[in-house]
Design a protein around this motif. Structure first.
Motif, PDB file in Angstrom:
ATOM      1  N   ASN A  41      -0.160  -3.072  14.732  1.00 24.66           N
ATOM      2  CA  ASN A  41       0.077  -1.998  15.690  1.00 24.66           C
ATOM      3  C   ASN A  41       1.564  -1.901  16.012  1.00 24.66           C
ATOM      4  O   ASN A  41       2.274  -2.906  16.003  1.00 24.66           O
ATOM      5  N   ASN A  42       2.025  -0.686  16.318  1.00 25.14           N
ATOM      6  CA  ASN A  42       3.401  -0.549  16.762  1.00 25.14           C
ATOM      7  C   ASN A  42       3.488  -1.002  18.224  1.00 25.14           C
ATOM      8  O   ASN A  42       2.478  -1.355  18.841  1.00 25.14           O
ATOM      9  N   HIS A  43       4.698  -0.995  18.766  1.00 23.69           N
ATOM     10  CA  HIS A  43       4.928  -1.503  20.128  1.00 23.69           C
ATOM     11  C   HIS A  43       4.024  -0.808  21.153  1.00 23.69           C
ATOM     12  O   HIS A  43       3.356  -1.468  21.955  1.00 23.69           O
ATOM     13  N   GLN A  44       3.997   0.517  21.125  1.00 22.96           N
ATOM     14  CA  GLN A  44       3.206   1.281  22.104  1.00 22.96           C
ATOM     15  C   GLN A  44       1.712   1.027  21.937  1.00 22.96           C
ATOM     16  O   GLN A  44       0.988   0.867  22.919  1.00 22.96           O
ATOM     17  N   GLN A  45       1.240   0.992  20.723  1.00 20.94           N
ATOM     18  CA  GLN A  45      -0.183   0.738  20.470  1.00 20.94           C
ATOM     19  C   GLN A  45      -0.586  -0.651  20.949  1.00 20.94           C
ATOM     20  O   GLN A  45      -1.637  -0.817  21.564  1.00 20.94           O
ATOM     21  N   ALA A  46       0.252  -1.643  20.656  1.00 19.13           N
ATOM     22  CA  ALA A  46      -0.041  -3.015  21.084  1.00 19.13           C
ATOM     23  C   ALA A  46      -0.078  -3.093  22.606  1.00 19.13           C
ATOM     24  O   ALA A  46      -0.975  -3.718  23.179  1.00 19.13           O
ATOM     25  N   TYR A  47       0.865  -2.452  23.267  1.00 19.52           N
ATOM     26  CA  TYR A  47       0.912  -2.417  24.729  1.00 19.52           C
ATOM     27  C   TYR A  47      -0.364  -1.805  25.301  1.00 19.52           C
ATOM     28  O   TYR A  47      -0.964  -2.336  26.236  1.00 19.52           O
ATOM     29  N   GLN A  48      -0.798  -0.693  24.737  1.00 21.41           N
ATOM     30  CA  GLN A  48      -1.972   0.011  25.244  1.00 21.41           C
ATOM     31  C   GLN A  48      -3.270  -0.765  25.033  1.00 21.41           C
ATOM     32  O   GLN A  48      -4.255  -0.517  25.720  1.00 21.41           O
ATOM     33  N   LYS A  49      -3.281  -1.705  24.102  1.00 20.47           N
ATOM     34  CA  LYS A  49      -4.490  -2.483  23.827  1.00 20.47           C
ATOM     35  C   LYS A  49      -4.602  -3.744  24.678  1.00 20.47           C
ATOM     36  O   LYS A  49      -5.648  -4.389  24.683  1.00 20.47           O
ATOM     37  N   ILE A  50      -3.554  -4.108  25.399  1.00 18.18           N
ATOM     38  CA  ILE A  50      -3.592  -5.294  26.254  1.00 18.18           C
ATOM     39  C   ILE A  50      -4.679  -5.092  27.312  1.00 18.18           C
ATOM     40  O   ILE A  50      -4.714  -4.060  27.991  1.00 18.18           O
ATOM     41  N   SER A  51      -5.565  -6.061  27.470  1.00 18.84           N
ATOM     42  CA  SER A  51      -6.701  -5.906  28.384  1.00 18.84           C
ATOM     43  C   SER A  51      -6.257  -5.611  29.815  1.00 18.84           C
ATOM     44  O   SER A  51      -6.904  -4.824  30.517  1.00 18.84           O
ATOM     45  N   PHE A  52      -5.163  -6.206  30.259  1.00 17.24           N
ATOM     46  CA  PHE A  52      -4.672  -5.987  31.617  1.00 17.24           C
ATOM     47  C   PHE A  52      -4.238  -4.538  31.804  1.00 17.24           C
ATOM     48  O   PHE A  52      -4.486  -3.930  32.852  1.00 17.24           O
ATOM     49  N   GLU A  53      -3.612  -3.969  30.782  1.00 16.59           N
ATOM     50  CA  GLU A  53      -3.175  -2.574  30.858  1.00 16.59           C
ATOM     51  C   GLU A  53      -4.355  -1.616  30.749  1.00 16.59           C
ATOM     52  O   GLU A  53      -4.396  -0.595  31.435  1.00 16.59           O
ATOM     53  N   ARG A  54      -5.315  -1.955  29.897  1.00 15.81           N
ATOM     54  CA  ARG A  54      -6.496  -1.084  29.779  1.00 15.81           C
ATOM     55  C   ARG A  54      -7.200  -0.951  31.120  1.00 15.81           C
ATOM     56  O   ARG A  54      -7.576   0.149  31.521  1.00 15.81           O
TER      57      ARG A  54
END
Length: 77
Positions: A41-54
């Protein structure tokens, strides 16, 4: 209204940190981010998949969410 949503998003993160402790919150946060980056995943995709962020993004508009939030909700999605 945008300010209230942002504040609520950050309050959700504060609750997550209270449950895990600040150090473990960031250890898991970084570990998830790196895991998703290694999966291609790119930076933004990886960030969006973090459980805390979801959890935070999914509930940031619900200003009453924290009153009814169950413990460890970041991992129940």
């Amino acid at each position: 209204m945008k300010d209230l949503v942002l504040i609520n998003h950050e309050k959700i993160h504060l609750q997550q940190q209270i449950e895990l402790g600040v150090v473990f919150f960031y250890v898991f946060y970084l570990a998830e981010f790196l895991y998703f980056k290694l999966k291609g995943n790119n930076h933004q995709q990886a960030y969006q998949k973090i459980s805390f962020e979801r959890e935070a993004y999914a509930n940031e508009s619900d200003l009453s969410y924290l009153r009814f939030r169950k413990r460890w909700s970041q991992w129940k999605n």
